[in-house]
Write an enzyme that holds these catalytic residues in place. Structure first.
Site, PDB file in Angstrom:
ATOM      1  N   GLU A  50       0.802  -1.222   0.000  1.00  0.00           N
ATOM      2  CA  GLU A  50       0.000   0.000   0.000  1.00  0.00           C
ATOM      3  C   GLU A  50       0.838   1.277   0.000  1.00  0.00           C
ATOM      4  O   GLU A  50       0.411   2.307  -0.521  1.00  0.00           O
ATOM      5  CB  GLU A  50      -0.965   0.019   1.193  1.00  0.00           C
ATOM      6  N   PHE A 112     -11.665  -6.963  13.770  1.00  0.00           N
ATOM      7  CA  PHE A 112     -10.590  -7.456  12.914  1.00  0.00           C
ATOM      8  C   PHE A 112     -10.242  -6.404  11.855  1.00  0.00           C
ATOM      9  O   PHE A 112     -11.120  -5.854  11.212  1.00  0.00           O
ATOM     10  CB  PHE A 112     -11.017  -8.765  12.226  1.00  0.00           C
ATOM     11  N   GLN A 113      -8.978  -6.138  11.689  1.00  0.00           N
ATOM     12  CA  GLN A 113      -8.457  -5.134  10.749  1.00  0.00           C
ATOM     13  C   GLN A 113      -9.101  -3.761  10.960  1.00  0.00           C
ATOM     14  O   GLN A 113      -9.392  -3.057   9.994  1.00  0.00           O
ATOM     15  CB  GLN A 113      -8.604  -5.606   9.299  1.00  0.00           C
ATOM     16  N   LYS A 162     -17.658  -0.142   5.801  1.00  0.00           N
ATOM     17  CA  LYS A 162     -18.216  -1.074   4.815  1.00  0.00           C
ATOM     18  C   LYS A 162     -19.714  -0.873   4.603  1.00  0.00           C
ATOM     19  O   LYS A 162     -20.200  -0.960   3.472  1.00  0.00           O
ATOM     20  CB  LYS A 162     -17.931  -2.500   5.305  1.00  0.00           C
ATOM     21  N   MET A 480      24.431   8.035   2.306  1.00  0.00           N
ATOM     22  CA  MET A 480      24.407   9.353   2.933  1.00  0.00           C
ATOM     23  C   MET A 480      24.742   9.261   4.417  1.00  0.00           C
ATOM     24  O   MET A 480      25.479  10.093   4.954  1.00  0.00           O
ATOM     25  CB  MET A 480      23.042  10.017   2.734  1.00  0.00           C
TER      26      MET A 480
END
Lengths: 566, 160
Positions: A50, A112-113, A162, A480
């Protein structure tokens, strides 16, 4: 007629003229993906992580000059976007991120999630929303796009439970968004423009200091006109590169920590600093009290919080850069006390002084015949692409060498995580850029540390047959940090040696891309030519001088005139 | 220097956390904070007291104004205004101190709001300095608990 929330979301994205969205499905957004499958106007790019969706949307936004869109699921899908969102926020890039969430009845239940992504992203978005009422869905999405692209642009997140996505909603006709609490100032105050222009008229040693705001406001033409009309030398921040032609005689390149000697000297000795769409970042100013100590400062910025934040300003101008520069150009056209001839004569000595600094310490490096210098690779890329490629970078030395040696002549051709400095930005950004500009040469100038942070996107590039090129400046170091350890930590290379790495040529091949390698300077050009002629994703592994440093360098906390030179 | 800042905001969920998050994220100070609905149920008024040099206060007001849900920001220091704060003090009250407590509360125009065999709870409103004065006087008698509201402020109406 009523449609589902998911269908309304599709229509909202379409009406904003967005053609491509970047995303990754999951449980909470299956319904949106169902609607997406049935939609034939939007192209969806399936990333492999993502974070890459956000960087790709960010780069897409930069290239097209409008809003980029990403779509991810709840929980981990949403948290994986945070780095990308924070980067877009730091760089003022307009993106709208849609996250799924658990049904409203479960919010707050540790489902959940489930995460509170609105809470998590509050400090790194321009604004964000949790849509709880389906009737507010369409208006909220329209507001999100409006906020993302107007004023000082930035990322906006819209969290979609949802059940909201599944609810039946009406789709009211589109009307321009008007908000009671949010009205950015575009027009400059004429009195301030007058003051600024009179200061410019008098200045003997003026410098234009240009930031990403000029690119965001699409003001490069107005800026170029002003600089040329008044014969004022121009220096750019990392985000401002391309805002003024890098090969123009008035360009001094980048300023700041890894800026050119002459840009930093010019700012230090200037009597008038005209900051346009820049924010006096610490990487630009170095020690603040020694930054442009003799200069009167004009500061044009659309965000009032940027003005007077780090440096006291004499003539503040809150405005869109394009509007302000147009007003300045018009002022000089209107006033007879100004003549281009007189300006040229007035600044001749100053431009000579800058040329002398440039001749004394030009941007350069020590060339070698048996080992590849990274700067040489960037120069060759510039030469072989005619300076016209869209370049993305990772973060670190690769980024600075790209900024220093690929002289950008046009805006929206240099994509880099400037403010947040996200390693792993460049490759997904190249994917986003290629989606925005299909026929254009897009090159990610990468380091081996950064590239491995989003290397999985090789699969995305392959899936959509994107001929993105990766120019890997491979020194087997986190270069760096190693450079700082070399200079300031007695060469204590604590955990910066990453020589245990994949064979990048084989790795590219494993994904079905093309891998090429150069280990000698003579191989650089043939490898680039072959890559540019290949209609496939190509990873060019340039094995470079391991301990090459980026110079000039202003050590952190020092004055910008205290540069370490090549 | 202390500043009282009045902020009108959209009365929506999460708005308060945008304000407090801004202060903590940018290292600004909040000494007190008071928030409630205004006449317009869609708008809340938040009064906060903060401390900082002028440059910091300028950033605070600008940053507050930048929040999308913020309607108006007023640094009350730039205006003539009235301010009030309320305190409830539970003070030890025994036979020999009861009268003294009542006298003090009376002088400061407060009132007793709870009585127990061994204590009084007294309510007072006023400026922060006045409340501090009451607290200083009652302290030797034995303060057991204090709850303060934080300051609220309103600009004075124009006289003409």
């Amino acid at each position: 007629m009523k449609i589902t929330g998911a269908q309304a979301l599709m229509q909202c994205i379409e009406e904003q003229n967005v053609k491509v969205i970047f995303g990754f499905p999951g449980g909470a957004v299956i319904d949106i993906y169902e609607a997406l499958m049935k939609n034939d106007k939007l192209t969806h790019v399936l990333v492999r992580h993502e974070q890459a969706a956000i960087h790709a949307a960010d780069a897409y936004a930069r290239v097209i000059g409008d809003v980029g869109v990403a779509l991810v699921t709840s929980g981990p899908g949403a948290t994986n976007t945070v780095t990308g969102i924070a980067s877009a926020y730091a760089d003022s890039i307009p993106i709208v991120v849609f996250t799924g969430n658990v049904p409203t009845a479960l919010i707050g239940n540790d489902a959940f999630q489930e995460v509170d992504i609105v809470g998590i992203t509050r400090p790194c978005t321009k604004h964000n929303y949790l849509v709880k009422n389906p009737d507010e869905l369409v208006a909220t999405i329209r507001e999100a796009f409006h906020i993302a692209r107007s004023g000082r642009p930035g990322p906006v997140l819209v969290d979609l439970p949802k059940d909201v996505v599944n609810a039946m909603v009406t789709f009211p006709e589109f009307k321009p968004v008007r908000m009671r609490t949010y009205r950015p100032t575009y027009e400059p105050h004429p009195g301030q423009i007058d003051k600024a222009c009179r200061a410019m008229l008098k200045a003997k040693k003026p410098v234009l200091y240009v930031g990403g705001g000029v690119i965001a406001a699409k003001a490069h033409e107005e800026l170029t006109a002003l600089a040329r009309k008044l014969h004022i030398p121009v220096t750019m921040t990392l985000m401002g590169l391309g805002g003024f032609p890098g090969t123009d005689p008035l360009s001094m390149g980048m300023l700041g920590m890894h800026g050119t000697y002459f840009a930093n000297m010019a700012v230090a000795k200037s009597d008038l600093l005209i900051a346009v769409g820049a924010r006096f970042d610490d990487r630009v100013t170095g020690r603040v009290d020694a930054f442009a100590p003799n200069a009167k400062i004009i500061h044009v910025d659309i965000d009032p919080t940027s003005i007077g934040k780090n440096v006291a300003v004499d003539i503040p101008i809150v405005a869109d850069c394009q509007h302000a520069l147009t007003a300045m150009n018009a002022w000089f056209d209107r006033h007879e006390e100004f003549s281009e001839q007189a300006a040229a004569e007035q600044h001749e000595a100053w431009l000579d002084e800058i040329r002398a600094w440039k001749n004394k310490h030009p941007l350069g490096y020590i060339e070698e015949t048996d080992i590849i210098k990274p700067q040489f690779v960037v120069q060759k890329l510039h030469e072989l692409t005619g300076g016209d490629a869209i370049i993305s970078t990772e973060v670190g030395q690769n980024q600075m060498w790209a900024a220093q040696f690929y002289h950008f002549n046009k805006p929206r051709h240099f994509l880099t995580s400037g403010g947040l400095g996200v390693m792993g930005y460049g490759f997904p950004a190249a994917i986003g850029a290629q989606m925005a500009a299909p026929g254009h040469t897009v090159i990610d100038i990468a380091g081996d540390g950064s590239l491995q942070m989003n290397i999985q996107e090789l699969a995305t590039a392959r899936q959509y047959k994107l001929p993105v090129k990766i120019a890997l400046l491979n020194n087997s170091f986190l270069g760096m940090v190693r450079q700082w350890q070399e200079l300031f930590y007695d060469k204590h290379y604590s955990h910066t040696d990453i020589h245990v790495a994949p064979d990048f040529v084989l790795l590219a091949q494993a994904y079905g891309a093309v891998g090429l390698r150069a280990t000698k300077p003579s191989e650089v050009e043939p490898v680039i030519r072959e890559a540019l002629a290949t209609d496939n994703t190509v990873l060019m592994d340039f094995v470079i001088s391991r301990e090459e440093g980026v110079y000039p360098m202003v050590p952190a906390g020092k004055a910008t005139t205290e540069m370490l030179l090549v | 220097m202390k500043h009282t800042i009045s902020v009108l905001l959209q009365n929506k969920p999460g708005v308060l956390s945008r304000v407090t998050g801004l202060f903590s994220g940018r290292g600004f100070n909040i000494e007190s904070l008071c928030v409630a609905q205004t006449l317009d149920p869609e708008v809340s008024c938040l009064t906060l007291v903060t401390d900082g040099e002028d440059k910091i206060i300028e950033q605070i007001t600008k940053q507050l104004h930048k929040l999308i849900d913020v309607i108006k920001v007023t640094d009350m220091g730039e205006l003539d205004y009235v301010e009030r704060e309320m305190v409830i003090i539970r003070v030890k009250a025994e036979a020999e101190t009861r009268a003294e407590i009542l006298r003090v509360v009376d002088i400061f125009r407060g009132k007793v709001v709870d009585v127990s065999p061994k204590s009084y709870a007294v309510e007072l409103t006023g400026s922060s300095t006045k409340l501090q004065a009451v607290i200083d006087i009652l302290r030797p008698i034995g303060i057991q608990e204090i709850v303060r509201t934080g300051k609220i402020a309103m600009a004075r109406a124009k006289k003409v």
